[in-house]
Design an enzyme around this catalytic site. Structure first.
Site, PDB file in Angstrom:
ATOM      1  N   ASP A 215     -35.677  77.282  74.124  1.00 42.43           N
ATOM      2  CA  ASP A 215     -35.563  77.116  72.672  1.00 42.43           C
ATOM      3  C   ASP A 215     -36.378  75.889  72.254  1.00 42.43           C
ATOM      4  O   ASP A 215     -36.039  74.763  72.629  1.00 42.43           O
ATOM      5  CB  ASP A 215     -34.074  76.943  72.321  1.00 42.43           C
ATOM      6  CG  ASP A 215     -33.851  76.855  70.813  1.00 42.43           C
ATOM      7  OD1 ASP A 215     -34.842  76.890  70.062  1.00 42.43           O
ATOM      8  OD2 ASP A 215     -32.676  76.751  70.415  1.00 42.43           O
TER       9      ASP A 215
ATOM     10  N   GLU B  43     -37.574  81.059  70.159  1.00 48.18           N
ATOM     11  CA  GLU B  43     -36.698  81.209  71.325  1.00 48.18           C
ATOM     12  C   GLU B  43     -37.118  82.412  72.168  1.00 48.18           C
ATOM     13  O   GLU B  43     -37.547  83.420  71.621  1.00 48.18           O
ATOM     14  CB  GLU B  43     -35.243  81.439  70.874  1.00 48.18           C
ATOM     15  CG  GLU B  43     -34.670  80.311  70.049  1.00 48.18           C
ATOM     16  CD  GLU B  43     -33.242  80.577  69.586  1.00 48.18           C
ATOM     17  OE1 GLU B  43     -32.521  81.358  70.229  1.00 48.18           O
ATOM     18  OE2 GLU B  43     -32.851  80.004  68.559  1.00 48.18           O
TER      19      GLU B  43
END
Ligand SMILES: [Mg+2]
Length: 405
Positions: free
Chosen positions: A9, A106
């Site tokens: 992320d 992500e």
């Protein structure tokens, strides 16, 4: 063999990318915002310093300014974000071909089969972390686990720039004390309902037990319980394995109301270009076009029509949208928002019924033209080519560009 899944992320993504372009932003509070002059001017992202002033994502700009008067406002640059997103993905793909995107910043990576080459999941996570720093100038938080759900949760545990390992040995002590909403797919309303039943932590979900959770929350509850137990076995899907979309659409709330037919048409055209490019990317055609209209009294209507011939040409989508619009815009109330959607999608390799009412020659030429435009934009940026008719549309420059995928 035990599965090893990473969830990467990128930290504070939009704000961090802006910092790469303008390092003077690093030490001041700033927020990436929609155009302050536009109706929907809100905070899209903020840096850590702005966060300390209480600036939150999605608040209106005036509210953010009240909380932090020295807040610097930065225009969003979607092209840059897409570019960094692609570059991060290229780093991930060095370690495995099993990469599944989850939003723009992500990705999940299944590295089970890569460990003989690159070392353990943790070693790969460390290497990715330092490569993203060196090559992109961003930081990434990584969760390493034996399933997607815990990997995702892990990437949130040590933000920013953290690596968390959630193993079979430590997940009960690491995951179970966390609040229920830390678990993937536990949204606001589920959280509230769970909290009302006294279920506050992920461990409480487990303690509540499979049968009671299922009785209270249905199928969704059962899968949440399975995730809490560490039973999630959903695969990391490569791009081609992702479930096919049922429809592809795009809509806009203009910075000002749309009043004339020309304004409506050029807006449809800008939206249709976006939809059309996505259809081409996925090798799809659509058989039905749907539009939605929201007027200034906030009445919403939807209309659709079947096409004589399946298509993905922007010009045909926009034309069809416009015909539908004209047929249904009887009261001629100014329009606040419109959208266009390609439905009844089919693969362009499927055989289709031909029609006498359709000019195939022209369609082939237009398809070539639009494909070339895609390539030029891919190579030289979204601004490289724009329809002349869009230059004078009701959309702002940033709106027109943000439509292009
Ligand atoms: Mg992020």
């Amino acid at each position: 063999m035990e599965r090893t899944v990473l969830h990467c992320d990128l930290d504070n993504f939009f704000a961090s990318v802006e910092c790469v372009y303008d390092p003077t932003l690093a030490n001041v509070p700033f927020a990436v915002c929609g155009d302050p002059k536009e109706r929907h001017g809100i905070v899209l992202a903020k840096n850590q310093i702005a966060k300390q002033f209480g600036v939150k994502t999605a608040v209106p700009i005036w509210e953010a300014k009240q909380l932090c008067p020295s807040l610097r406002l930065v225009e969003p640059h979607y092209e840059r974000y897409m570019d960094f997103s692609r570059r991060a993905r290229a780093v991930y793909e060095h370690y495995t071909d099993m990469v599944e995107a989850f939003g723009i910043d992500e990705c999940w990576l299944d590295v089970t089969g890569s460990q003989m080459l690159f070392g353990s999941g943790e070693q790969i996570a460390k290497e990715i972390n330092s490569r993203i720093k060196n090559e992109l100038g961003l930081t990434v938080s990584v969760g390493v686990s034996f399933n997607k759900c815990f990997a995702k949760l892990g990437s949130d545990l040590n933000k920013p720039n953290g690596i968390s390992i959630i193993s079979r040995d430590n997940f009960k002590s690491t995951v179970w004390p966390l609040p229920v909403e830390s678990l993937l797919w536990v949204g606001k309303s589920t959280k509230t309902r769970m909290n009302n039943l006294g279920i506050l932590t992920i461990g409480d979900i487990v303690a509540f037990g499979h049968d009671l959770i299922t009785a209270s929350f249905g199928k969704n509850g059962e899968s949440i319980w399975r995730n809490a137990m560490g039973y999630d076995c959903s695969p990391v899907l490569r791009e081609r394995e992702l479930p096919a979309a049922k429809s592809i659409g795009k809509s806009v709330t203009g910075s000002r109301d749309l009043v004339t037919e020309e304004e409506i048409f050029t807006t449809f055209l800008a939206l249709a270009e976006n939809v059309s490019e996505k259809l081409r990317k996925c090798s799809l055609l659509c058989g039905t076009v749907q539009i939605h209209i929201r007027d200034t009294y906030l009445g919403i209507t939807e209309h659709q029509t079947r096409l004589v011939q399946p298509t993905r040409l922007a010009s045909e989508l926009a034309q069809t949208g416009m015909e539908l619009f004209k047929k249904n815009w009887r009261r001629r109330i100014p329009v606040r928002s419109i959208g266009i959607r390609a439905c009844e999608l089919m693969c362009d390799c499927e055989s289709i019924q031909l029609s006498f009412e359709y000019d195939y020659q022209k369609a082939i030429l237009l398809e070539r033209l639009e494909t070339s435009v895609d390539r030029i934009r891919e190579k030289y940026g979204k601004n490289a080519l724009m329809r002349a008719s869009l230059m004078h549309s009701a959309l702002t420059q940033s709106e027109r560009v943000s439509f292009l995928p």
